[in-house]
Motif scaffolding. Sequence first.
Motif, mmCIF file in Angstrom:
data_model
loop_
_atom_site.group_PDB
_atom_site.id
_atom_site.type_symbol
_atom_site.label_atom_id
_atom_site.label_comp_id
_atom_site.label_asym_id
_atom_site.label_seq_id
_atom_site.Cartn_x
_atom_site.Cartn_y
_atom_site.Cartn_z
ATOM 1 N N ILE A 63 -2.527 -6.071 2.112
ATOM 2 C CA ILE A 63 -2.886 -5.034 3.215
ATOM 3 C C ILE A 63 -3.253 -6.106 4.482
ATOM 4 N N GLY A 106 0.789 -1.180 -0.013
ATOM 5 C CA GLY A 106 0.124 0.092 -0.032
ATOM 6 C C GLY A 106 0.929 1.336 0.156
ATOM 7 N N TRP A 114 -3.251 1.106 13.164
ATOM 8 C CA TRP A 114 -4.513 0.772 13.878
ATOM 9 C C TRP A 114 -4.369 0.924 15.483
ATOM 10 N N SER A 146 -1.577 1.989 5.637
ATOM 11 C CA SER A 146 -2.636 1.135 5.872
ATOM 12 C C SER A 146 -2.278 -0.085 6.989
ATOM 13 N N ASP A 189 -7.090 -6.479 1.042
ATOM 14 C CA ASP A 189 -7.262 -6.235 0.010
ATOM 15 C C ASP A 189 -6.667 -7.455 -0.996
#
Length: 680
Positions: A522, A330, A469, A466, A509
């Motif tokens: 990803i 990504g 988190w 990506s 993905d």
Amino acid sequence: MRLVILLLSLFLSVASYSQINKSTSQKKSVRDISTSTTNFKNTNIINNNQLQSDSSRLNKKNTVNDSVAHIDQYEILDRYNNRSTFDTILNIKKYYEMNYLRRDDFGLLPFSNDGLTYNVLNYSLIKNTTRPGLGFKARNFAYLDVDDINYYHVPTPTSEIFFRSAVKQGQNLDALLTTNTSQQLNFFIGYRGLRSLGSYINQLASNGNFRLGGSYNTKNNRYFLKAHLTVQDISNQENGGITDTDLFLSREAPFNNRERLNVYFRDAKSLFKGIRTYIDHQYNFINSKSNGIWLKHQFIYEYKTNSYTQTNANPVNSYNDGVAIDRFFGDSFSTAINDKLRNTTVYNKISLSYSNDKLGELAFNADHFNYNYYYNSQLNDENGALLVPNKLEDDIVTIGGSYLLNKEKFDAKFGLRQSVVGASMSEISGEILFTPFQNYLLHIKYQYLNKIPDLNYQMFQSGFVSYNWKNEFSNEKINQLDVNLNTPWLNITGNYQIIKDKIYFANTDLTTDAKGRNLKQIIAPKQFSEAIHYLSISAQKEFKFKKFALDNSVLFQQVVQNEEILNVPTIVTRNTFYFTDYLFKKALLVQTGITFKYFTEYYANGYNPVVGDFYVQNQQKIGNYPVFDFFINGKIKTARIYINVEHFNASLTGGNYFSAPNQPYREMRLRLGIVWDFFN
């Protein structure tokens, strides 16, 4: 580091010369009664009263030529005081342990180079604890945990040298030196080093594991101490796998030279490091052989770092037919990736127990666990709002108790733990060990875990956009039942688990080209709220006829789930046919034979180097290929020599052998190894 190791080795060598050479007495130390780390290892549970009642052994004459004193007196103890010896025998089990991990790897599937990770075929091998782990599980196989450190009690200075050839331009060496300066005090020092270039581009592994420690007990057996220090680094070049599996499968020139195969990354590298201090000591307030009041304390400090670097975040790369591989992980914040995570943990546990020869041992304990998991950055959105903080930290206090009973043919242990401060977690466990007759053993264990998610599931930062988190997952709930039955005819092991709220990595993905090749990878954590039922049954039996033997291990696994989250092969088998005999007037013991390994086809987890872990995928299956190894092993006095031709059928039975998607299994290779023990 090398200078420190040399000085410590010289110090221990000098100390060993001053040792009085006399036979030792066996001292049984107390087993830790923490319900989170119960480990029987097919031995009786030891309670505290046995420290006094069985603190000595009659001196034995030297009936073997392999050691100065009797071989039984060269003792190896784990932290739970399970005992073994420096066994110099040559058998098929020692052959199975002749690998980088130095343990039987049945149920594990190694990658193509030594020092890299393993794909797990046998899911029951995964061990869970209630406390949050760091994560990066793919890099933990080579890391020596607390349970991997042994302690020693030897009548003479003892050393062991392990050597095994690597995969191109390297070697694997493990050296140990231990000595008792007195009957009560032992020191040890060891170092395991590996350098292996590998068969593919950008695959160098360079790992080091240093360990230093010792054990001590007073003459009246009222105080016991174990301690160690470890310094470890796991360094791997990361190529992401080969890009064109069709060229690998063809085996045509020039691609039969595996260095000609293209890989996803040529400049990526991971480094996993750790420093740990461990102290476990206990004191008995009562000088009695039948009763004891014990105060125990355990302390663990550990500092770990994980880094992933990639000079070019988006290298110019393509498949062999010209399809571009663009931004495989990504978009990135910069042209270069330099991810680094740090984690510090401090663990203290205090226990107070009463033990009695007839009634058993009742213990109450409290422990405190602190972790500080952090990056030197935080992630904000366009408006400056915080998306991913720079750290996670918590103080978790748990209280619990356990009961332990030892009888002649029956042992039992029960325990529970519950957090009262910090994140919620709990555990209930029970074990029964029954030995009705000689060579018969039944072991039943139940465990319920309310487990805090691993830290890299909760929070992660990376230079790849990506791969950032911050999650609030529910605790994983695991009900697990283990049954082991050992008999002279067959050894059977069963494992049944009900897993709810399982957390896992997945590729978000799934974009593919016309040939079905992934154009992106990803990875992100997900949680499956429904229950997963897992069952495994394994059997082991060796048949012998005169000088011939056939050793068989078979594993059956079944999973019931509404989505394909936990994927395992249905059948895993290993069968070894071998011949054993003495040569040269019994001066040389030789074993030679062939090992067959196989597992059924399944959706194996893929490997991602950025998160240092495996992810669930349901696009590419691996398996259904045979692996044959040929070996000749020999023993001369205390030296065991191993000659092994790995996967000699690689070019004969097709090239469709992989350890994970785009990660080939090992080619045919000649391996040389030796394990040599010295007892004076």
